[in-house]
Design a protein around this motif. Structure first.
Motif, mmCIF file in Angstrom:
data_model
loop_
_atom_site.group_PDB
_atom_site.id
_atom_site.type_symbol
_atom_site.label_atom_id
_atom_site.label_comp_id
_atom_site.label_asym_id
_atom_site.label_seq_id
_atom_site.Cartn_x
_atom_site.Cartn_y
_atom_site.Cartn_z
ATOM 1 N N ARG A 54 43.121 77.755 -22.870
ATOM 2 C CA ARG A 54 43.753 77.109 -24.035
ATOM 3 C C ARG A 54 42.628 78.090 -24.786
ATOM 4 O O ARG A 54 40.945 77.306 -25.043
ATOM 5 N N LEU A 55 43.508 78.754 -26.279
ATOM 6 C CA LEU A 55 42.614 78.902 -27.226
ATOM 7 C C LEU A 55 43.023 78.529 -28.249
ATOM 8 O O LEU A 55 43.671 78.119 -28.506
ATOM 9 N N PRO A 56 41.313 77.768 -29.191
ATOM 10 C CA PRO A 56 41.850 77.277 -30.457
ATOM 11 C C PRO A 56 42.775 77.730 -31.343
ATOM 12 O O PRO A 56 42.821 79.143 -31.464
ATOM 13 N N ARG A 103 60.384 86.769 -32.691
ATOM 14 C CA ARG A 103 59.264 86.988 -32.354
ATOM 15 C C ARG A 103 58.180 86.372 -31.612
ATOM 16 O O ARG A 103 57.743 85.908 -31.290
ATOM 17 N N PRO A 104 58.028 86.876 -29.532
ATOM 18 C CA PRO A 104 57.600 85.810 -29.093
ATOM 19 C C PRO A 104 56.134 86.679 -29.142
ATOM 20 O O PRO A 104 55.841 86.494 -29.636
ATOM 21 N N VAL A 105 55.573 85.274 -28.672
ATOM 22 C CA VAL A 105 53.723 84.693 -28.165
ATOM 23 C C VAL A 105 53.372 85.252 -27.677
ATOM 24 O O VAL A 105 53.349 85.522 -26.756
ATOM 25 N N ALA A 106 52.830 86.820 -28.032
ATOM 26 C CA ALA A 106 51.763 87.586 -27.256
ATOM 27 C C ALA A 106 51.049 86.826 -25.994
ATOM 28 O O ALA A 106 50.498 85.608 -26.174
ATOM 29 N N PRO A 107 50.625 86.798 -24.771
ATOM 30 C CA PRO A 107 49.337 86.679 -24.055
ATOM 31 C C PRO A 107 48.634 86.663 -24.435
ATOM 32 O O PRO A 107 48.137 88.078 -25.579
ATOM 33 N N THR A 138 47.696 82.252 -20.169
ATOM 34 C CA THR A 138 46.733 81.882 -21.196
ATOM 35 C C THR A 138 47.453 82.138 -22.685
ATOM 36 O O THR A 138 47.585 83.488 -22.491
ATOM 37 N N SER A 139 48.249 81.462 -23.928
ATOM 38 C CA SER A 139 48.613 82.431 -24.727
ATOM 39 C C SER A 139 48.014 82.702 -26.281
ATOM 40 O O SER A 139 46.875 81.910 -26.563
#
Length: 419
Positions: A54-56, A103-107, A138-139
């Motif tokens: 996970r990215l903060p 708009r989709p969240v990018a990977p 991971t998003s």
């Protein structure tokens, strides 16, 4: 990478270089996983399932849009593959968005890039898991092709560490963009571990992998080529951003751009930051290109490797002659080769004018400046990496402290000097 594993920061410590080389077998394995088409079943099988890093989340007030651009420099041959008559780059642009609904969240990575990364990453960083991690899941936090928020905004360029992909700088890029900037992360194909292009061509596969098989810091010619290519890449990206700001479309295939993106670029306010070999490149680009008003070098050498044992390497012009614009040299106490780094950093800081500033993070390691900071901590918590390997890579400091610290140091520097 071009750092501790592949040369500690563009530059490896002497110990363990052979052990930490990018193995030919790993590159061959990556070629079997990604065959040059779109995401294959083999690729998906390789990366799905397991712990999801996970990215903060970014902390700024702006929601984010993101888009990728394929840029082609027809005035240069590829420095790593002379048979390729053009220099191709992939960049990602993060920017404050006007509206992200629908708009989709990018990977963080594409499926094909993640498949290759899963093979190469443990070869470059012994101690990282060879299985049990779902890199493709991971998003990021930015929304694909969202319209840009009106208003001209400062522009920052990012150059990753040697053999690193631009995707390992996603967290810091999103943070800086969420504070009101346009951030452009740059891949350096042939150098980067993997670069996923929109399509295969007659001269390369869809995913292009690194040429590095050892420590570039041990090969003066290789190191010179790498940094020279990176500086030229950064300057070319600025050229193409100029086309975008003027209302043109710099994408090689002319793919539609997010609404308002070109109008969001204020190329009178440009900064650059880079990690390891990327730090070397942005510092030298600051010296060579007056369009860049300030730069942050995160543990990158400012000298070439010595031509022979016992001799000193040639200083880059940025260290030999100094600069007349702000340059932050940002290091850690845990960098294995910090004594060798000291010579060129001291030379750069010794010039009159006080344009060079130095800061050091205690309790941290070389890759704390990248997404490995929070990711390695997550893998350690999941039992997939030892504490020893975690400390070697990112230091003993926890991600809850290190992530805001790195973001704050870089962000506050650009708040002052490239606002």
């Amino acid at each position: 990478m071009f750092h501790g594993e592949l040369g500690d920061g563009g530059h490896a410590g002497a110990a363990g270089v052979g052990r930490r080389a990018v193995a030919k077998a790993a590159v061959a394995g990556a070629a079997l996983v990604v065959t040059g088409g779109t995401g294959s079943a083999a690729a998906r099988a390789r990366v799905t399932g397991g712990v999801v890093p996970r990215l903060p989340a970014p902390t700024g007030p702006y929601p984010l849009g993101v888009t990728a651009l394929h840029l082609v420099d027809r005035g240069r041959r590829d420095p790593w593959a002379p048979a390729i008559a053009v220099r191709e780059l992939m960049v990602t642009v993060f920017y404050p968005a006007r509206d992200v609904r629908g708009r989709p969240v990018a990977p963080q990575m594409t499926a094909d890039a993640a498949a290759t990364f899963a093979v190469l990453d443990p070869a470059v960083h012994p101690g990282l898991p060879t299985s049990g991690v779902d890199w493709a899941a991971t998003s990021a936090h930015a929304h694909t092709d969202a319209p840009a928020l009106p208003g001209r905004r400062p522009v920052l360029l990012y150059s990753p560490g040697g053999a690193d992909p631009r995707t390992l700088g996603t967290g810091l890029a999103e943070e800086l963009a969420s504070r009101g900037r346009v951030v452009v992360t740059v891949d350096h194909p042939g150098d980067a571990s993997e670069v996923d292009f929109p399509a295969r061509t007659a001269w390369r596969k869809k995913v292009r992998t690194t040429v590095f098989e050892g420590d570039p810091r041990k090969d003066p010619g290789l190191f010179r080529t790498a940094i020279g290519a990176r500086v030229a890449d950064l300057r070319f990206v600025l050229d193409r951003l100029g086309v975008l700001a003027a209302g043109g479309n710099p994408d090689a295939a002319g793919r539609p751009l997010p609404d308002g993106l070109g109008r969001a670029l204020d190329l009178r306010r440009v900064g650059a930051y880079g990690h390891s070999a990327g730090g070397t490149a942005v510092a030298q680009a600051l010296y060579e290109d007056r369009r860049i008003g300030a730069a942050v070098c995160m543990e990158g050498y400012l000298d070439h490797p010595p031509q022979a044992p016992g001799r000193e390497g040639e200083l880059f012009p940025v260290a030999r002659y100094g600069v007349d614009r702000p340059l932050l040299l940002l290091g850690t106490d845990g960098f294995a080769d910090k004594e060798a780094l000291e010579r060129s950093w001291s030379a750069a800081a010794a010039h009159p004018g006080h344009h060079v500033r130095r800061r050091r993070i205690e309790g941290a390691g070389h890759w704390v400046f990248t997404d490995y900071g929070p990711v390695v901590a997550r893998l350690h918590e999941a039992g997939l990496i030892t504490r020893e390997d975690r400390v070697r890579m990112v230091g003993a400091m926890g991600a809850a402290e290190s992530v805001p610290l790195v973001r704050g140091l870089v962000g506050s520097f650009f708040d002052r000097w490239a606002a």
